[in-house]
Design a protein around this motif. Structure first.
Motif, PDB file in Angstrom:
ATOM      1  N   MET A 141      33.350  41.633  76.804  1.00  0.00           N
ATOM      2  CA  MET A 141      32.129  42.418  76.820  1.00  0.00           C
ATOM      3  C   MET A 141      31.494  42.441  75.396  1.00  0.00           C
ATOM      4  O   MET A 141      32.870  43.412  74.402  1.00  0.00           O
ATOM      5  CB  MET A 141      31.947  43.675  77.761  1.00  0.00           C
ATOM      6  CG  MET A 141      30.880  44.188  77.828  1.00  0.00           C
ATOM      7  SD  MET A 141      30.465  45.245  78.710  1.00  0.00           S
ATOM      8  CE  MET A 141      29.932  44.596  80.617  1.00  0.00           C
ATOM      9  N   ASP A 167      38.194  46.124  78.810  1.00  0.00           N
ATOM     10  CA  ASP A 167      36.778  46.639  79.310  1.00  0.00           C
ATOM     11  C   ASP A 167      36.599  48.014  79.328  1.00  0.00           C
ATOM     12  O   ASP A 167      35.678  48.724  78.837  1.00  0.00           O
ATOM     13  CB  ASP A 167      36.469  45.864  80.147  1.00  0.00           C
ATOM     14  CG  ASP A 167      36.636  44.885  78.992  1.00  0.00           C
ATOM     15  OD1 ASP A 167      35.881  44.256  77.993  1.00  0.00           O
ATOM     16  OD2 ASP A 167      36.914  43.510  79.808  1.00  0.00           O
ATOM     17  N   ILE A 168      37.078  48.812  80.503  1.00  0.00           N
ATOM     18  CA  ILE A 168      37.308  49.740  80.949  1.00  0.00           C
ATOM     19  C   ILE A 168      38.220  50.972  79.709  1.00  0.00           C
ATOM     20  O   ILE A 168      37.675  52.062  79.686  1.00  0.00           O
ATOM     21  CB  ILE A 168      38.195  49.786  82.415  1.00  0.00           C
ATOM     22  CG1 ILE A 168      38.183  48.948  82.757  1.00  0.00           C
ATOM     23  CG2 ILE A 168      38.326  51.418  82.670  1.00  0.00           C
ATOM     24  CD1 ILE A 168      37.093  48.834  83.703  1.00  0.00           C
ATOM     25  N   GLN A 199      26.991  45.413  74.357  1.00  0.00           N
ATOM     26  CA  GLN A 199      26.804  45.716  75.834  1.00  0.00           C
ATOM     27  C   GLN A 199      27.766  47.287  76.307  1.00  0.00           C
ATOM     28  O   GLN A 199      27.263  48.421  76.474  1.00  0.00           O
ATOM     29  CB  GLN A 199      26.909  44.520  76.153  1.00  0.00           C
ATOM     30  CG  GLN A 199      26.297  43.381  76.565  1.00  0.00           C
ATOM     31  CD  GLN A 199      25.195  43.809  77.606  1.00  0.00           C
ATOM     32  OE1 GLN A 199      25.201  44.791  78.647  1.00  0.00           O
ATOM     33  NE2 GLN A 199      24.260  43.187  77.439  1.00  0.00           N
ATOM     34  N   GLY A 239      36.475  41.220  86.839  1.00  0.00           N
ATOM     35  CA  GLY A 239      36.510  40.605  85.575  1.00  0.00           C
ATOM     36  C   GLY A 239      36.684  41.678  84.564  1.00  0.00           C
ATOM     37  O   GLY A 239      37.666  40.813  83.173  1.00  0.00           O
ATOM     38  N   ALA A 240      36.405  42.596  84.789  1.00  0.00           N
ATOM     39  CA  ALA A 240      36.760  44.225  83.435  1.00  0.00           C
ATOM     40  C   ALA A 240      38.815  43.350  83.249  1.00  0.00           C
ATOM     41  O   ALA A 240      39.014  43.959  84.299  1.00  0.00           O
ATOM     42  CB  ALA A 240      36.436  45.215  83.800  1.00  0.00           C
ATOM     43  N   ASN A 241      38.760  44.088  82.630  1.00  0.00           N
ATOM     44  CA  ASN A 241      39.937  43.823  81.768  1.00  0.00           C
ATOM     45  C   ASN A 241      40.632  44.959  81.446  1.00  0.00           C
ATOM     46  O   ASN A 241      39.386  46.085  81.451  1.00  0.00           O
ATOM     47  CB  ASN A 241      40.932  42.541  81.267  1.00  0.00           C
ATOM     48  CG  ASN A 241      40.189  43.135  79.794  1.00  0.00           C
ATOM     49  OD1 ASN A 241      39.694  43.733  79.261  1.00  0.00           O
ATOM     50  ND2 ASN A 241      40.289  41.592  79.305  1.00  0.00           N
TER      51      ASN A 241
END
Lengths: 392, 222
Positions: free
Chosen positions: A1, A311-312, A5, A306-308
């Motif tokens: 991302m 990303d979190i 974003q 699909g967030a790894n």
């Protein structure tokens, strides 16, 4: 991302929880503004004291001595002649500590702090005349006085006319006013409030009242040992006259101490401000932890689509950074206004905008957000998506 | 034809304190590309566990799982996230849409994690929403949508990243039967277009309509 974003999604969440976000950033805001206020005020105070120093200059020495024995011979100008031979002394002016005397005009009783000195005082303190002249050599044998502007105003109010040339009765002696000093800003490193002093020639005062010279101001050379040499010489010289106690004020030394103090004090104030900011940071962490446990379902979903972990992690770290960024920004603005208010209305000196405390406060608040955001974000990224999705 | 999903002798064992709970025991399963499979069983039969393993949210304690020929055993969490992102779409009973995002934003989310730009993602999301019959609700937030509409948005989200496999966990469980039928027929349409659909349900009438039914009981395929 993309960075953009993440930023957008993090801000969306912050702005949709307005009250909570506000409370979280309030702590950071207060912490940041206290850093800005404390450091700004300490810097301005320091700059103000440096201004007073600039006026008296480097290598300025003020000496006072106290003689407790009552039968001691008064110290007179002639006793100090040997100082002129000392090459580390560039110039010196002896004077008697100002002594409150009173003038009675009509029914008013006006306090006149009287000090005996020599004509060199004018040059030493960069005094300027409003009218008339300063003392000269001839005044050693005449009762002439030069008056500070405030004293002059008070007397002129009573006599309703110009004070120059009038004769005042002080301590049963008559003194002729030969000059009025120009108004001068108060400087706490000077021995007198120039606006509230009356100078007469030391010789005249000593022969009239048997007072003794008590003090002197010296300008010494740049030689690093100059101060010690002067001090030693004066102590030896004056002890012949059985004087007992000495006090010295050496501007270069005091300035050095002031610089040291300022560094220490700024560090101390920064530490206090930081405590406030750290408490604010803990507030951010608390809110972020609540946010993480409330949004488990969202976290699980993001992982499922699909967030790894990164990303979190980024999402939550950005939220706390944005919170403290806003808190820091508003805190800096509040801090500037608060210090303006305090400096102008309480310290009553000129306010100046200083970039350093603002940068420091802002930088530190954002770092606090980053630091206290890491743990909640890390916890979020390590959550098990299955458990998260099962949350109801 | 090689299987899209190949599960070989998989067991899943959970430990809770001193108690050991066997959610799956020695399950083997092959699902081919383009199949429409329903997983049925009572609660606790292991159907959710197997769906989680297929969806790479969970991993087998024993046994192998190959998706599209890749053994996932030794893959890192990031790699698994990547496969999830590219090949698998989830549909949940509770829809799980982000409440502050409108339909387009919700559908965009998987694409943004794949690195699409905002505008690319939006146009793609809109075309998928058109496909599931939600063209008039682009900018509605979930609380402005009915349950059936929310599930359609959720299906759009599962489809948007061109997943080959759609995992639907009780997708009609929170819907009335008429709305539920609409969702099932939408899934059937997608299957006809080539998507592999795996549907967990305990509704026998839905299961019986599926070409292939896998029945689980006590962690075993019956």
């Amino acid at each position: 991302m993309s960075f953009y974003q993440i930023l957008k999604q993090a801000s969306l969440n912050i702005f949709s929880n307005k009250l909570r976000s506000f409370l979280a950033l309030l702590g950071v805001l207060i912490g940041t503004s206290s850093i800005v206020v404390l450091i700004t005020i300490s810097e301005i105070t320091y700059i103000e004291s440096l201004k007073s120093f600039k006026e008296i200059g480097e290598n300025y020495v003020k000496m006072d001595y106290f003689d407790e024995s009552s039968e001691a011979e008064p110290l007179v100008l002639d006793d100090l002649v040997s100082l002129k031979k000392l090459d580390v002394i560039e110039k010196f002016v002896p004077y008697t500590r100002s002594h409150n005397t009173f003038v009675h005009i009509n029914r008013a009783k006006i306090n006149v702090p009287l000090s005996g000195t020599t004509p060199e005082m004018k040059e030493m303190l960069n005094l300027e005349m409003q009218e008339g002249r300063f003392l000269n050599i001839i005044d050693a044998n005449y009762n002439s006085i030069v008056i500070g502007s405030k004293v002059a105003q008070k007397i002129e109010k009573e006599i309703a006319g110009s004070i120059l040339g009038t004769v005042l009765k002080l301590n049963n002696q008559y003194y002729k006013v030969v000059g009025v000093l120009k108004d001068k800003k108060r400087n706490r490193y000077l021995p007198f409030d120039i606006n509230n002093i009356v100078f007469t020639h030391a010789n005249a005062l000593i022969s009239n009242t048997k007072t003794s010279l008590t003090s002197m101001i010296l300008k010494i050379s740049d030689d690093p040992d100059a101060f010690e040499k002067v001090k030693k010489h004066i102590v030896i010289l004056l002890q012949q006259n059985s004087s007992k106690y000495f006090s010295f004020f050496y501007s270069s030394e005091v300035k050095k101490n002031l610089e040291k103090m300022n560094t220490m004090f700024s560090g101390f104030l920064f530490a206090i401000g930081s405590i406030a900011l750290i408490v604010g940071g803990i507030g951010v962490m608390n809110v972020m932890l609540v946010s993480v446990s409330e949004r488990k379902k969202e976290i699980g979903l993001r992982m499922a689509i699909g967030a790894n972990q990164m990303d979190i992690l980024n999402l939550f770290i950005f939220e706390s950074i944005i919170l403290s960024f806003i808190g820091g920004l508003v805190g800096v603005i509040v801090g500037i206004f608060a210090s303006y208010f305090i400096v102008t209305y309480f310290l009553k000196v000129a306010f100046m905008f200083l970039l350093f405390p603002c940068t420091l406060g802002f930088l530190f608040s954002t770092l606090t957000g980053l630091f206290f955001g890491i743990y909640p974000a890390y916890r979020a990224s390590k959550l098990n998506p299955i458990n998260c999705l099962r949350e109801s | 034809m090689s299987s899209l999903i190949k599960i070989q002798n998989v067991s899943k064992i959970y430990k809770q304190g001193n108690e050991i709970f066997k959610a799956l025991s020695n399950v083997s399963l092959d699902i081919h590309s383009g199949e429409f499979v329903s997983l049925v069983g009572t609660s606790g039969s292991g159907k959710s566990t197997i769906l989680n393993i297929i969806g790479l949210l969970d991993s087998p304690t024993i046994g192998e799982y190959l998706v599209d020929g890749i053994n996932v055993k030794k893959l890192s969490k990031n790699k698994l996230a990547k496969i999830r992102s590219n090949s698998i779409g989830f549909v949940f009973q509770q829809f799980i849409l982000l409440p502050k995002y409108n339909a387009v934003q919700n559908v965009c989310l998987p694409l943004l994690y794949q690195g699409y730009t905002q505008s690319q993602a939006q146009s793609k999301a809109k075309s998928i929403l058109d496909k599931v019959g939600m063209s008039s609700k682009y900018f509605s937030k979930p609380n402005e949508l009915s349950g059936g509409q929310q599930q359609r948005v959720a299906i759009a989200r599962a489809l948007v990243a061109s997943a080959k496999i759609i995992l639907a966990d009780e997708p009609t469980g929170s819907l009335d039967s008429k709305t539920g039928d609409g969702i099932i027929s939408l899934l059937k349409d997608l299957n006809e277009e080539g998507k592999t659909i795996i549907l967990v349900t305990h509704d026998n009438s839905i299961a019986n309509n599926c070409p292939r039914v896998i029945k689980l009981n006590d962690g075993r395929v019956v």
